[in-house]
Motif scaffolding. Structure first.
Motif, short mmCIF file in Angstrom:
data_model
loop_
_atom_site.label_atom_id
_atom_site.label_comp_id
_atom_site.label_asym_id
_atom_site.label_seq_id
_atom_site.Cartn_x
_atom_site.Cartn_y
_atom_site.Cartn_z
N ALA A 130 0.83 -1.21 0.00
CA ALA A 130 0.00 0.00 0.00
C ALA A 130 0.87 1.26 0.00
CB ALA A 130 -0.93 0.01 1.21
N THR A 136 -4.19 -0.63 -4.22
CA THR A 136 -5.46 -0.52 -3.48
C THR A 136 -5.61 -1.76 -2.62
OG1 THR A 136 -6.74 -1.67 -5.17
CG2 THR A 136 -6.50 0.73 -5.42
N TYR A 137 -6.54 -1.70 -1.68
CA TYR A 137 -6.80 -2.87 -0.83
C TYR A 137 -7.22 -4.07 -1.67
CZ TYR A 137 -6.46 -0.04 3.46
OH TYR A 137 -6.02 0.74 4.48
N ASP A 148 -10.61 -8.69 1.12
CA ASP A 148 -10.44 -7.25 1.35
C ASP A 148 -10.50 -6.96 2.85
OD1 ASP A 148 -10.39 -6.96 -1.38
OD2 ASP A 148 -12.19 -5.71 -1.50
N ARG A 149 -11.39 -7.66 3.53
CA ARG A 149 -11.55 -7.46 4.98
C ARG A 149 -10.25 -7.79 5.72
NH1 ARG A 149 -15.27 -10.64 9.13
NH2 ARG A 149 -15.40 -9.03 10.71
N VAL A 151 -7.23 -7.60 4.47
CA VAL A 151 -6.28 -6.52 4.17
C VAL A 151 -6.54 -5.33 5.10
CG1 VAL A 151 -5.52 -4.84 2.43
CG2 VAL A 151 -5.90 -7.23 1.78
N LYS A 152 -7.81 -5.02 5.35
CA LYS A 152 -8.14 -3.93 6.26
C LYS A 152 -7.61 -4.23 7.67
CE LYS A 152 -12.18 -2.37 3.75
NZ LYS A 152 -13.63 -2.32 3.68
N LYS A 153 -7.71 -5.48 8.10
CA LYS A 153 -7.18 -5.87 9.41
C LYS A 153 -5.65 -5.71 9.43
CE LYS A 153 -10.73 -9.05 11.00
NZ LYS A 153 -11.02 -10.40 11.49
N TYR A 154 -5.01 -6.17 8.36
CA TYR A 154 -3.54 -6.03 8.28
C TYR A 154 -3.14 -4.56 8.35
CZ TYR A 154 -3.20 -10.90 6.54
OH TYR A 154 -3.25 -12.26 6.40
N MET A 155 -3.85 -3.72 7.62
CA MET A 155 -3.52 -2.30 7.60
C MET A 155 -3.78 -1.67 8.96
SD MET A 155 -2.13 -1.74 4.74
CE MET A 155 -2.07 0.04 4.75
N ALA A 156 -4.82 -2.11 9.65
CA ALA A 156 -5.11 -1.59 10.99
C ALA A 156 -3.97 -1.97 11.95
CB ALA A 156 -6.44 -2.13 11.51
#
Length: 168
Positions: A130, A136-137, A148-149, A151-156
């Protein structure tokens, strides 16, 4: 730890019995007397900070484990410094940072590297994809083979580590 406590006596004995051996071991690994002396000292400082029990069953094994971690960190720092200095060589001289700025950048790069190492491999990879590649995610999810969910956890997770780094 008072100067005459059993812990101080045990540490003093451990230091006098194993410092020379540890220094030699580090010197063979690093090829530098100065770096070996510094990391041997850092190893014993870590030992003091860890406050292990008075007697270590295998002191050399313990010291080797701690020292090995410090050697790995030392090599990583050197690799970061070389990469940074290499990038600087490509810049025009008038844009080159001062020695103080260089030291600050190298210290910051080492902190970022340590932060990235605390992340799980996929979280680290997602963050780097990123931030460095601008993916993008959805693209990251496809590349990592996750949702995608996820990836959002990884980014958090990565952002939390970034916040902790900034707060320290």
């Amino acid at each position: 730890m008072s100067a005459n406590s059993p812990s101080a006596d045990a540490f003093s004995h451990l230091y006098s019995s194993h410092h020379g051996w540890l220094y030699s071991w580090l010197w063979r690994k690093l090829g530098s007397r100065e770096d070996a002396a510094e990391l041997a000292q850092d190893t014993f400082v870590r030992l003091l900070s860890a406050k292990p029990s008075d007697e270590l069953a295998e002191p050399r094994a313990y010291l080797t484990t701690v020292a090995h971690g410090l050697v790995v960190n030392h090599w990583r720092k050197l690799a970061l410094e070389r990469a940074y200095l290499s990038a600087l060589e490509a810049r025009p001289e008038m844009l080159a940072p001062s020695p103080e700025e260089r030291a600050l950048v190298i210290e910051t790069l080492c902190q970022i590297d340590a932060m990235l190492e605390r992340l799980a491999p996929k979280a680290r990879q997602a963050f780097l994809l990123a931030q460095l590649d601008g993916l993008t995610y959805a693209q990251i999810a496809e590349q990592l083979g996750v949702s995608d969910r996820m990836v959002k956890k990884y980014m958090a997770q990565a952002m939390l580590q970034c916040m902790l780094l900034v707060a320290s």
